[in-house]
Design an enzyme around this catalytic site. Structure first.
Site, PDB file in Angstrom:
ATOM      1  N   ASN A   1       0.792  -1.232   0.000  1.00  0.00           N
ATOM      2  CA  ASN A   1       0.000   0.000   0.000  1.00  0.00           C
ATOM      3  C   ASN A   1       0.830   1.291   0.000  1.00  0.00           C
ATOM      4  OD1 ASN A   1      -2.494   1.725   0.794  1.00  0.00           O
ATOM      5  ND2 ASN A   1      -1.033   2.043   2.473  1.00  0.00           N
TER       6      ASN A   1
ATOM      7  N   SER B   1      -4.252   2.669  -8.554  1.00  0.00           N
ATOM      8  CA  SER B   1      -4.974   3.949  -8.577  1.00  0.00           C
ATOM      9  C   SER B   1      -5.801   4.032  -9.855  1.00  0.00           C
ATOM     10  CB  SER B   1      -3.964   5.109  -8.562  1.00  0.00           C
ATOM     11  OG  SER B   1      -4.605   6.341  -8.881  1.00  0.00           O
TER      12      SER B   1
ATOM     13  N   TYR C   1       3.608   8.923 -11.372  1.00  0.00           N
ATOM     14  CA  TYR C   1       2.548   8.215 -10.642  1.00  0.00           C
ATOM     15  C   TYR C   1       1.681   7.390 -11.593  1.00  0.00           C
ATOM     16  CZ  TYR C   1      -1.108   7.693  -7.056  1.00  0.00           C
ATOM     17  OH  TYR C   1      -2.017   7.195  -6.152  1.00  0.00           O
TER      18      TYR C   1
ATOM     19  N   LYS D   1       1.598   3.336 -11.503  1.00  0.00           N
ATOM     20  CA  LYS D   1       0.352   2.675 -11.084  1.00  0.00           C
ATOM     21  C   LYS D   1      -0.180   1.771 -12.196  1.00  0.00           C
ATOM     22  CE  LYS D   1      -0.068   4.300  -6.867  1.00  0.00           C
ATOM     23  NZ  LYS D   1       0.053   3.419  -5.697  1.00  0.00           N
TER      24      LYS D   1
HETATM   25  P1  NAD Z   1      -0.511   8.671   2.939  1.00  0.00           P
HETATM   26  O1  NAD Z   1       0.518   9.677   2.577  1.00  0.00           O
HETATM   27  O2  NAD Z   1      -1.566   9.037   3.908  1.00  0.00           O
HETATM   28  O3  NAD Z   1       0.178   7.335   3.438  1.00  0.00           O
HETATM   29  C1  NAD Z   1       1.287   6.770   2.790  1.00  0.00           C
HETATM   30  C2  NAD Z   1       2.121   6.030   3.832  1.00  0.00           C
HETATM   31  O4  NAD Z   1       3.242   5.432   3.146  1.00  0.00           O
HETATM   32  C3  NAD Z   1       2.702   6.966   4.906  1.00  0.00           C
HETATM   33  O5  NAD Z   1       2.441   6.453   6.196  1.00  0.00           O
HETATM   34  C4  NAD Z   1       4.190   6.976   4.602  1.00  0.00           C
HETATM   35  O6  NAD Z   1       5.020   7.177   5.731  1.00  0.00           O
HETATM   36  C5  NAD Z   1       4.375   5.590   3.971  1.00  0.00           C
HETATM   37  N1  NAD Z   1       5.611   5.521   3.191  1.00  0.00           N
HETATM   38  C6  NAD Z   1       6.057   6.417   2.293  1.00  0.00           C
HETATM   39  N2  NAD Z   1       7.265   6.049   1.825  1.00  0.00           N
HETATM   40  C7  NAD Z   1       7.576   4.886   2.440  1.00  0.00           C
HETATM   41  C8  NAD Z   1       8.699   4.019   2.390  1.00  0.00           C
HETATM   42  N3  NAD Z   1       9.767   4.290   1.615  1.00  0.00           N
HETATM   43  N4  NAD Z   1       8.698   2.892   3.146  1.00  0.00           N
HETATM   44  C9  NAD Z   1       7.639   2.615   3.959  1.00  0.00           C
HETATM   45  N5  NAD Z   1       6.556   3.412   4.052  1.00  0.00           N
HETATM   46  C10 NAD Z   1       6.529   4.541   3.311  1.00  0.00           C
HETATM   47  O7  NAD Z   1      -1.147   8.248   1.528  1.00  0.00           O
HETATM   48  P2  NAD Z   1      -2.475   7.438   1.188  1.00  0.00           P
HETATM   49  O8  NAD Z   1      -3.388   8.365   0.509  1.00  0.00           O
HETATM   50  O9  NAD Z   1      -2.943   6.648   2.358  1.00  0.00           O
HETATM   51  O10 NAD Z   1      -1.905   6.466   0.060  1.00  0.00           O
HETATM   52  C11 NAD Z   1      -1.732   5.063   0.250  1.00  0.00           C
HETATM   53  C12 NAD Z   1      -1.670   4.397  -1.116  1.00  0.00           C
HETATM   54  O11 NAD Z   1      -2.877   4.649  -1.818  1.00  0.00           O
HETATM   55  C13 NAD Z   1      -0.548   4.905  -2.015  1.00  0.00           C
HETATM   56  O12 NAD Z   1       0.004   3.833  -2.738  1.00  0.00           O
HETATM   57  C14 NAD Z   1      -1.257   5.856  -2.946  1.00  0.00           C
HETATM   58  O13 NAD Z   1      -0.607   5.989  -4.177  1.00  0.00           O
HETATM   59  C15 NAD Z   1      -2.592   5.145  -3.108  1.00  0.00           C
HETATM   60  N6  NAD Z   1      -3.681   5.998  -3.569  1.00  0.00           N
HETATM   61  C16 NAD Z   1      -4.033   7.106  -2.851  1.00  0.00           C
HETATM   62  C17 NAD Z   1      -5.046   7.921  -3.330  1.00  0.00           C
HETATM   63  C18 NAD Z   1      -5.463   9.178  -2.607  1.00  0.00           C
HETATM   64  O14 NAD Z   1      -6.167  10.011  -3.214  1.00  0.00           O
HETATM   65  N7  NAD Z   1      -5.132   9.356  -1.362  1.00  0.00           N
HETATM   66  C19 NAD Z   1      -5.709   7.580  -4.529  1.00  0.00           C
HETATM   67  C20 NAD Z   1      -5.325   6.449  -5.222  1.00  0.00           C
HETATM   68  C21 NAD Z   1      -4.307   5.646  -4.725  1.00  0.00           C
END
Ligand code: NAD
Length: 263
Positions: A89, A141, A153, A157
């Site tokens: 994730n 995504s 991105y 993805k």
């Molecule tokens: P977020 O920023 O709230 O959480 C991401 C987490 O990943 C954080 O806790 C961060 O510390 C951790 N992280 C980052 N780099 C890291 C590393 N090198 N090693 C270990 N952990 C690491 O983001 P989110 O919105 O919860 O996103 C989670 C996933 O969902 C991501 O893959 C993101 O691309 C995907 N996503 C998010 C959205 C959105 O709109 N929020 C939409 C589609 C997909």
């Protein structure tokens, strides 16, 4: 429906925040045992404390570091005696000009969101084989299915969706399903935290941050709102559940209708 997740050992990366945190809480509510990896140890420890009554192992892991991933997976197997489910994730996103997007950032994003899930899947496969059962869910995504204008991105993805498909074929003979969720915009720190997408969108549109975030949803999402992290978690739990085990190689949109294609 009984999801059959009680006592399953689940690895979640990026568990300290946003979608990963919601996924962790949802598995905990089903009686699963959690192994959480994130660079943010404070966030992990806080979550561990909040999940009293659930067996939770936390480790500060930078998943772009191959040695750290290997150590983490070994530690999880040692602690719980097995690994059942892997949720890849962790991720990040950055807007940028197509012509000048820094190559180093692109490579760092690929390390985090493409190579790390491959590495962790490979590290877990021997444990799944030993179990005779396993499940992987990758957080892709909607921007892996249609362009969002974020060059690193979007492309990474999209690669995650193909990686999901390839691993689903490879893993099926040993009873492991591999699927992806494709969230649309989700209400998490990825949008709201300092320097993240909200600020980047404000910079690009000239709007105030809150207005830019709100405008983006209204302009792009038929349901007109961001997903709640728990709405992504529900799909992840279902895909890794016993009743859904025959589903493999799919990339499910959880997007309020944002993706325009029908396949
Ligand atoms: P977020 O920023 O709230 O959480 C991401 C987490 O990943 C954080 O806790 C961060 O510390 C951790 N992280 C980052 N780099 C890291 C590393 N090198 N090693 C270990 N952990 C690491 O983001 P989110 O919105 O919860 O996103 C989670 C996933 O969902 C991501 O893959 C993101 O691309 C995907 N996503 C998010 C959205 C959105 O709109 N929020 C939409 C589609 C997909």
């Amino acid at each position: 429906m009984d999801l059959g997740l009680k006592d399953k050992v689940v690895i979640v990366t990026g568990a300290a925040s946003g979608i990963g945190k919601a996924i962790t809480e949802a598995y905990a509510a089903e009686g699963a045992k959690l192994a959480l990896a994130d660079i943010n140890l404070t966030g992990l420890t806080k979550l561990q404390k909040a999940l009293k009554g659930t067996e939770v192992y936390v480790e500060q892991v930078d998943i772009t570091d191959a040695k750290a991933c290997k150590k983490f997976v070994n530690n999880v197997a040692k602690k719980f005696g097995k690994i059942d489910i892997l949720v890849n994730n962790a991720g990040t996103a950055k807007m940028g000009d197509m012509e000048t997007f820094p190559e180093a950032t692109f490579r760092a994003h690929a390390e985090l969101m493409m190579y790390a899930p491959v590495r962790l899947t490979n590290l877990c496969i021997p444990h799944f084989k030993k179990n005779g059962w396993g499940s992987v869910v990758n957080t892709a995504s909607v921007f892996g299915k249609q362009p969002g204008g974020l060059i690193s991105y979007d492309s990474i993805k999209a690669a995650d969706i193909m990686i999901t498909k390839d691993y689903s074929n490879y893993c099926a003979p040993f009873n492991v399903n591999v699927n992806a969720v494709c969230p649309g915009p989700v209400d998490t720190p990825l949008w709201h935290a300092k320097g993240q997408l909200g600020d980047q969108l404000a910079g690009a549109t000239g709007m105030a941050k809150a207005d830019a975030i709100d405008w983006f949803a209204k302009a792009n999402i038929p349901m007109g709102r961001y997903a709640k992290p728990e709405e992504i978690a529900s799909a992840v739990l279902f895909l890794s559940s016993e009743p859904a085990h025959y589903i493999t190689g799919v990339a499910i949109n959880v997007d309020g209708g944002m993706v325009k294609s029908f396949i």
